[in-house]
Design a protein around this motif. Sequence first.
Motif, mmCIF file in Angstrom:
data_model
loop_
_atom_site.group_PDB
_atom_site.id
_atom_site.type_symbol
_atom_site.label_atom_id
_atom_site.label_comp_id
_atom_site.label_asym_id
_atom_site.label_seq_id
_atom_site.Cartn_x
_atom_site.Cartn_y
_atom_site.Cartn_z
ATOM 1 N N ARG A 1 13.845 -159.048 45.849
ATOM 2 C CA ARG A 1 14.540 -158.843 44.685
ATOM 3 C C ARG A 1 15.379 -157.546 44.857
ATOM 4 N NH1 ARG A 1 12.536 -161.805 40.383
ATOM 5 N NH2 ARG A 1 10.478 -162.614 40.416
ATOM 6 N N ASP A 2 16.065 -157.667 45.994
ATOM 7 C CA ASP A 2 16.761 -156.529 46.497
ATOM 8 C C ASP A 2 18.430 -157.066 46.051
ATOM 9 O OD1 ASP A 2 18.606 -154.622 47.551
ATOM 10 O OD2 ASP A 2 16.990 -154.033 49.362
ATOM 11 N N VAL A 3 18.631 -156.445 45.050
ATOM 12 C CA VAL A 3 20.149 -157.073 44.534
ATOM 13 C C VAL A 3 21.047 -156.838 45.408
ATOM 14 C CG1 VAL A 3 21.703 -156.818 42.400
ATOM 15 C CG2 VAL A 3 19.500 -157.126 42.201
ATOM 16 N N ALA A 4 21.409 -155.346 45.778
ATOM 17 C CA ALA A 4 22.373 -155.097 46.559
ATOM 18 C C ALA A 4 22.333 -155.590 48.126
ATOM 19 C CB ALA A 4 22.427 -153.415 46.698
ATOM 20 N N ALA A 5 21.358 -155.656 48.764
ATOM 21 C CA ALA A 5 21.229 -156.431 49.797
ATOM 22 C C ALA A 5 21.585 -157.813 49.647
ATOM 23 C CB ALA A 5 19.788 -156.360 50.403
ATOM 24 N N ALA A 6 20.999 -158.730 48.839
ATOM 25 C CA ALA A 6 21.327 -160.001 48.551
ATOM 26 C C ALA A 6 23.096 -160.218 48.395
ATOM 27 C CB ALA A 6 20.821 -160.728 47.252
ATOM 28 N N ARG A 7 23.798 -159.284 47.741
ATOM 29 C CA ARG A 7 25.026 -159.251 47.504
ATOM 30 C C ARG A 7 25.572 -159.132 48.826
ATOM 31 N NH1 ARG A 7 25.341 -155.088 44.118
ATOM 32 N NH2 ARG A 7 25.486 -156.556 42.213
ATOM 33 N N ASP A 8 25.425 -157.809 49.559
ATOM 34 C CA ASP A 8 25.940 -157.753 50.823
ATOM 35 C C ASP A 8 25.554 -158.678 52.108
ATOM 36 O OD1 ASP A 8 26.907 -155.072 49.937
ATOM 37 O OD2 ASP A 8 25.007 -154.122 50.722
ATOM 38 N N ALA A 9 24.495 -159.426 51.718
ATOM 39 C CA ALA A 9 24.164 -160.533 52.835
ATOM 40 C C ALA A 9 25.220 -161.593 52.564
ATOM 41 C CB ALA A 9 22.766 -160.888 52.778
ATOM 42 N N MET A 10 25.659 -161.928 51.250
ATOM 43 C CA MET A 10 26.301 -163.144 51.051
ATOM 44 C C MET A 10 27.718 -162.772 51.318
ATOM 45 S SD MET A 10 26.689 -166.235 49.970
ATOM 46 C CE MET A 10 25.270 -166.674 48.845
ATOM 47 N N ARG A 11 28.288 -161.481 51.031
ATOM 48 C CA ARG A 11 29.497 -161.142 51.306
ATOM 49 C C ARG A 11 29.768 -161.359 52.951
ATOM 50 N NH1 ARG A 11 29.334 -156.373 49.560
ATOM 51 N NH2 ARG A 11 30.177 -156.717 47.697
ATOM 52 N N GLU A 12 28.783 -160.838 53.752
ATOM 53 C CA GLU A 12 28.945 -161.055 55.373
ATOM 54 C C GLU A 12 28.885 -162.654 55.547
ATOM 55 O OE1 GLU A 12 26.324 -160.250 59.365
ATOM 56 O OE2 GLU A 12 25.445 -159.484 57.416
ATOM 57 N N HIS A 13 28.020 -163.278 54.928
ATOM 58 C CA HIS A 13 28.105 -164.682 55.203
ATOM 59 C C HIS A 13 29.459 -165.441 54.923
ATOM 60 C CE1 HIS A 13 26.724 -168.964 55.462
ATOM 61 N NE2 HIS A 13 26.606 -168.986 54.208
ATOM 62 N N LEU A 14 30.015 -165.162 53.694
ATOM 63 C CA LEU A 14 31.524 -165.688 53.329
ATOM 64 C C LEU A 14 32.529 -165.226 54.305
ATOM 65 C CD1 LEU A 14 30.874 -165.896 49.549
ATOM 66 C CD2 LEU A 14 30.732 -167.831 51.269
ATOM 67 N N ASP A 15 32.359 -163.930 54.652
ATOM 68 C CA ASP A 15 33.516 -163.328 55.502
ATOM 69 C C ASP A 15 33.413 -164.083 56.738
ATOM 70 O OD1 ASP A 15 34.201 -161.645 53.439
ATOM 71 O OD2 ASP A 15 33.404 -159.713 54.334
ATOM 72 N N ALA A 16 32.397 -164.149 57.287
ATOM 73 C CA ALA A 16 32.055 -165.247 58.442
ATOM 74 C C ALA A 16 32.774 -166.395 58.271
ATOM 75 C CB ALA A 16 30.844 -165.172 59.043
ATOM 76 N N ASN A 17 32.613 -167.173 57.343
ATOM 77 C CA ASN A 17 32.955 -168.467 56.942
ATOM 78 C C ASN A 17 34.508 -168.506 56.924
ATOM 79 O OD1 ASN A 17 33.921 -170.331 54.209
ATOM 80 N ND2 ASN A 17 32.237 -171.398 55.673
ATOM 81 N N PHE A 18 35.091 -167.565 56.455
ATOM 82 C CA PHE A 18 36.647 -167.389 56.277
ATOM 83 C C PHE A 18 37.175 -167.257 57.674
ATOM 84 C CE2 PHE A 18 40.510 -165.163 55.851
ATOM 85 C CZ PHE A 18 41.126 -165.827 54.870
#
Length: 242
Positions: A211-228
Motif C-alpha cells: 500500500r505504498d502509493v508513492a513507490a507504486a507510482r514511481d515503479a510504474m513510471r520506471e516501467h513505462l519509461d523503459a517501454n518507451f
Amino acid sequence: MSKSTSLRASKIPAAVRVAEIVAHLEQLILAGELRAGDRLPPERDLATQWDVSRSVVREAIGRLAALGLVRSRQGSGTRVAAPDGSHQLFNYQWLLNQGVLKLEHLSTARRPLETTIAALAAEHRTDEHLRALAAAQSMLGNPRQSLKAHAEADARFHAVLAEATLNPIFNLILAPIQELLIESRRRTLGRFGAQLAYEHHARILAAVEARDVAAARDAMREHLDANFRHLAELSPADPATS
C-alpha cells in the motif's frame, strides 16, 4: 398498427427507420430499461413492431453493435453489452495502420494514466486483486510460455491494476488501448525478453501489496519509461516487429 399508419410508415426511407430504431433502443439502454445481459426481441418481432423489413432491423442492430451497446452470438441472440470501451479499438487500429499513430504515442499517453492507476491500486487493492496480479506474474515469469502468453499476461497485469483502483472509468479508458498494446508487447517482449518486464512488475506489485502509493507510482513510471525507450529502439525493419 392501422392500415393508414402502415402505408405512411412504408413511405419513410429505410435509413430514417434504422435511425429511429437505433435511437429508441439506445434510449432504453441508457435509461436502464434494458440492462447488460438482457436479450433483445427477435428480429421478426422488432420488424413487426416497427413495421419494417428484417434487413432494416439487422442494420439497426449492426449500428448498435458498432457502438458497443449490443453483442450478437449464434444461439443466444442479441444481448445488451456491458460497456468496455472495445468499440474504440477500431479507431486506434485505423490510425496505427495509416501511420498517423505510433506505438510510442500510446506509450507516452499511458504514462500519466497508468502511474495514477498504480497509485490508486496501492490505495484500494484487495487480496483478490493481489492474487490476480500474482497469477499474471507467474505466467509472465514462466520461460516455457509462448510470446503470445507472455504478452497476454503482461496485459492482464495492467488490467487488474485498473480494476484495483475501484474506479470503472479507468478500465473503460484502458481496455481498447490494452488490446492494441498486445502488439507493442509482442514487439518489446520478442526483442528484449519477458524478464525485464517481470522485474518491473515485481516492483509494482510489491509497492501495491505494501500500500505504498508513492513507490507504486514511481515503479510504474520506471516501467513505462523503459517501454518507451524499447519501442524507440525498434526499427520497422527489426525482425521482432515483422
